[in-house]
Write an enzyme that holds these catalytic residues in place. Structure first.
Site, PDB file in Angstrom:
ATOM      1  N   GLU A  20      18.301  -9.677   4.106  1.00 18.77           N
ATOM      2  CA  GLU A  20      16.813 -10.228   3.932  1.00 18.77           C
ATOM      3  C   GLU A  20      16.555 -11.315   4.846  1.00 18.77           C
ATOM      4  OE1 GLU A  20      14.830 -10.524  -0.136  1.00 18.77           O
ATOM      5  OE2 GLU A  20      15.183 -12.842   0.645  1.00 18.77           O
ATOM      6  N   TRP A  52       7.591 -11.213   1.896  1.00 20.90           N
ATOM      7  CA  TRP A  52       6.054 -11.326   2.020  1.00 20.90           C
ATOM      8  C   TRP A  52       5.588 -12.344   1.509  1.00 20.90           C
ATOM      9  CZ3 TRP A  52       2.551  -8.124   4.734  1.00 20.90           C
ATOM     10  CH2 TRP A  52       1.257  -7.905   4.046  1.00 20.90           C
ATOM     11  N   HIS A  80       8.883  -6.017   2.015  1.00 20.56           N
ATOM     12  CA  HIS A  80       8.113  -6.594   0.568  1.00 20.56           C
ATOM     13  C   HIS A  80       6.687  -6.484   0.679  1.00 20.56           C
ATOM     14  CE1 HIS A  80      12.127  -8.795  -0.297  1.00 20.56           C
ATOM     15  NE2 HIS A  80      12.425  -7.997   0.520  1.00 20.56           N
ATOM     16  N   ARG A 110       4.972  -8.071  -7.843  1.00 23.13           N
ATOM     17  CA  ARG A 110       3.634  -8.727  -8.425  1.00 23.13           C
ATOM     18  C   ARG A 110       3.032  -9.658  -7.473  1.00 23.13           C
ATOM     19  NH1 ARG A 110       3.759 -12.956 -13.143  1.00 23.13           N
ATOM     20  NH2 ARG A 110       3.925 -14.123 -11.243  1.00 23.13           N
ATOM     21  N   GLY A 111       4.106 -10.756  -7.378  1.00 23.98           N
ATOM     22  CA  GLY A 111       3.569 -12.036  -6.103  1.00 23.98           C
ATOM     23  C   GLY A 111       2.965 -13.190  -7.150  1.00 23.98           C
ATOM     24  N   TYR A 154      15.427  -8.738 -12.738  1.00 24.95           N
ATOM     25  CA  TYR A 154      15.754 -10.294 -12.785  1.00 24.95           C
ATOM     26  C   TYR A 154      16.944 -10.473 -13.971  1.00 24.95           C
ATOM     27  CZ  TYR A 154      11.371 -10.929 -10.147  1.00 24.95           C
ATOM     28  OH  TYR A 154      10.481 -10.735  -9.221  1.00 24.95           O
ATOM     29  N   LYS A 175       8.096   0.280 -14.576  1.00 20.68           N
ATOM     30  CA  LYS A 175       7.991   0.449 -12.971  1.00 20.68           C
ATOM     31  C   LYS A 175       8.968   1.591 -12.438  1.00 20.68           C
ATOM     32  CE  LYS A 175       9.200  -4.008 -12.529  1.00 20.68           C
ATOM     33  NZ  LYS A 175       9.511  -5.157 -11.756  1.00 20.68           N
ATOM     34  N   GLN A 186      17.214 -10.044  -8.319  1.00 22.39           N
ATOM     35  CA  GLN A 186      17.092 -11.347  -7.870  1.00 22.39           C
ATOM     36  C   GLN A 186      18.735 -11.936  -7.563  1.00 22.39           C
ATOM     37  OE1 GLN A 186      16.182 -14.168  -6.458  1.00 22.39           O
ATOM     38  NE2 GLN A 186      14.387 -14.662  -7.749  1.00 22.39           N
TER      39      GLN A 186
END
Length: 609
Positions: A20, A52, A80, A110-111, A154, A175, A186
């Site tokens: 990443e 992102w 992302h 979600r952001g 997470y 989801k 995460q």
């Protein structure tokens, strides 16, 4: 190619891996990151993952970076994409652009709101959760068959969630049921907890591939900051191991590599994780070392047995004493852009000895917020663009309703009555204690200090307080200090530099409105921390120049906005914090005479000293 298809077709005896990266803040960092990615692509990753920024704040750079890795280097890219707080129509535009550039893999998130904002006015009402984004892509004739969709999970719980684990797992299943093809977790450090979490995921009926998030510890400071921001649980034995070596960047980095290797080996033996997702923080050497030690790259690992056998606290014999008198900086050389007469361009493969190691490690020891702005890792305080402040900290800072309250808060941090401030995510360092009386005097003036270092002339790199980098070297520091003050103070500082600086003092000052003042030449670069190590080029880990200062200034004032946003509009707290943001200036002052530990403070306090 879609990631799930690649995973299914793989004959690898071990999990696959991906890297990443986040879009660098500067053009030079972006160019150097491309070179870094091209080297890591030689390790044959499953994919390159591109982050992102919150609310689309890095949209163009994220798309450019993802497009380059996908089209120029032929490496599958995972882009992302956040869906909340995005301008109306932006989601479709981004998906369309990604499709045009051949990108087939999306990580649906979600952001968060952009930093310093509670919400955007133009928000697409269709997207409130990552599930909404997954459903949208899957139901779209234009995008449904083209994209392979990943979602986040997470293992330690989401840092902003108040839900219990069962409720969070239910959301994760929603989801997946909406059409997600794989899961990326995460970062985590508690392997036992992760394995228990993964077992519950499978018991929930979630069968899609799980990609485990691994972040090799780079420096103790970045580790402490990110686990706090992300709400990561760290086993006590890891914290105990890090405590005695936290001051030594090389030992911390070595420990981080070994810990990542141990973690991945356990995951390989005890779980069905399909791949490992490396959070690189835009650095490359630690990830490369991890893969070499795992023997996943086909390249023999250097010093494999040495690293695995090492434990924190081994005795290292100090180097023989050397003559350091030739490092004195004169006032005339202090005004040159090439501080110390050294080349300020980081080494590359072409400029060095033809070694991958040379280009891979020139920015391996980012010291403080002022690293080299040419580094891809520059400004990585929070590479995901989230808020800089967590609610638990805000509660510990009380409710500042006046400038006097703020002065007391900064003094309380200096006196260790509180462990953090919005600008200092950790307790006061032992290094800062060396200049504590000076910092107290500035803060009592109402000049709130947010960064500083003492002058240091050739201390051993193994020193428990001041040392960093490889052992058997020497480190040097110029005294500098950063603080917030009023405009009248800026005028006084400018006059004092002109009258008393005599070429030894460089300074910058900037405010929220974008004004910038100072006396550093346009292309001037002040190396204020550097190290001399056997067999290596001189490492300049803290470099202050206009671009890095402006980047930090932007972040610093956004922190005032973040802090103010925790209080309701019109409240006394919010009014005082926003007033400070709007009216105060951030100042950075460097004194080049590092052989005199009192030079900076004599200059600042004048006859008072």
């Amino acid at each position: 190619m879609k990631l799930t298809e690649k995973i299914k077709a793989s004959w690898s005896p071990h999990p696959l891996y991906m890297f990443e990266f986040f879009p660098p803040r500067t053009d030079q960092g972006f160019e150097n990151l491309i070179a870094r990615i091209s080297r890591l692509c030689a390790l044959n990753p499953l994919a390159i993952s591109v982050t992102w920024g919150a609310g689309g704040s890095t949209r163009e750079r994220s798309l450019d970076l993802a497009g380059l890795t996908q089209t120029e280097y032929g490496v599958d890219t995972l882009l992302h994409l956040t869906c909340t707080n995005m301008e109306l129509g932006m989601v479709e535009d981004v998906l369309r652009t990604a499709k045009e550039r051949g990108i087939q893999n999306i990580l649906a998130l979600r952001g968060d709101p952009p930093r310093g904002e509670e919400e955007w006015i133009a928000v697409d009402p269709r997207f409130k959760h990552a599930t909404d984004l997954v459903k949208f892509i899957r139901s779209s004739p234009e995008f449904a068959s083209h994209f392979c969709i990943g979602v986040a999970a997470y293992p330690d719980g989401h840092s902003e969630s108040t839900l219990d684990e069962d409720a969070e797992l239910a959301f994760l299943k929603d989801k997946v049921d909406a059409g997600a093809d794989f899961i990326v977790t995460q970062l985590f450090y508690d392997v036992d907890r992760f394995l228990k979490w993964l077992k519950k995921v499978r018991e929930k009926g979630i069968t899609v591939p799980v990609i485990a998030g691994i972040m090799p510890i780079q420096t103790y400071g970045s580790f402490a900051r990110l686990i706090k921001l992300c709400g990561i649980r760290v086993p006590q034995d890891i914290m105990d191991d890090l405590a005695p070596i936290s001051h030594d960047d090389q030992l911390v980095k070595d420990y981080g590599v070994k810990l990542a290797v141990d973690t991945i080996q356990r995951l390989t033996k005890e779980s069905d994780v399909a791949a490992v997702h490396f959070y690189t923080l835009n650095l490359e050497k630690s990830v490369q070392r991890v893969l070499e030690l795992l023997q996943w790259t086909g390249v023999p690992a250097p010093n494999h047995n040495k690293l695995i056998a090492e434990t924190p606290g081994n005795t290292i014999h100090p180097p023989p004493e050397t003559d350091k008198s030739n490092f004195l900086v004169t006032p005339s050389s202090a005004t040159n852009s090439a501080t110390l007469g050294l080349a300020n361009i980081p080494p590359t493969e072409e400029a060095g000895r033809g070694e991958l190691n040379n280009a891979a490690t020139w920015d391996d020891f980012p010291n403080g917020r002022f690293g080299d702005f040419k580094s891809p890792a520059f400004g990585n305080q929070d590479p995901w663009g989230g808020p800089a402040i967590v609610r638990s900290d805000v509660l510990s800072w009380g409710h500042p309703k006046s400038l006097e309250d703020l002065t007391q808060l900064f003094l309380d941090h200096l006196h260790s009555k509180i462990s953090t401030t919005p600008f200092s995510p950790t307790p006061l360092s032992p290094e800062s204690l060396m200049i504590l009386t000076h910092l107290e005097r500035l803060t009592k003036r109402g000049w709130w200090t947010v960064g500083s270092q003492p002058a240091v002339d050739g201390v051993s790199s193994a020193d428990e307080v001041l040392g960093w980098g490889p052992r058997a070297g020497y480190v040097f520091q110029k005294g500098f200090v950063e603080f917030f003050c009023d405009k009248d103070d800026i005028d006084a500082i400018e006059r004092r530099v002109e009258e008393k600086g005599r070429g030894w003092v460089h300074w910058f000052a900037g405010n929220f409105d974008g004004e910038c003042r100072g006396n550093v030449p346009e292309d001037g670069r002040n190396a204020v921390t550097w190290g001399v190590f056997p067999g290596q080029e001189i490492a300049q880990t803290t470099i202050i120049e206009k671009e890095s200062f402006l980047s930090w200034k932007e972040e610093a004032f956004s922190i005032w906005s973040d802090w103010a946003s925790f209080y309701r509009p019109g409240s006394e707290e919010r009014q005082v914090l926003e007033k400070v943001r709007d009216e105060r200036w951030l100042v950075s002052i460097v004194h080049h005479d590092y052989k005199d530990p009192e030079a900076l403070w004599t200059f600042l306090f004048g006859e008072e000293t």
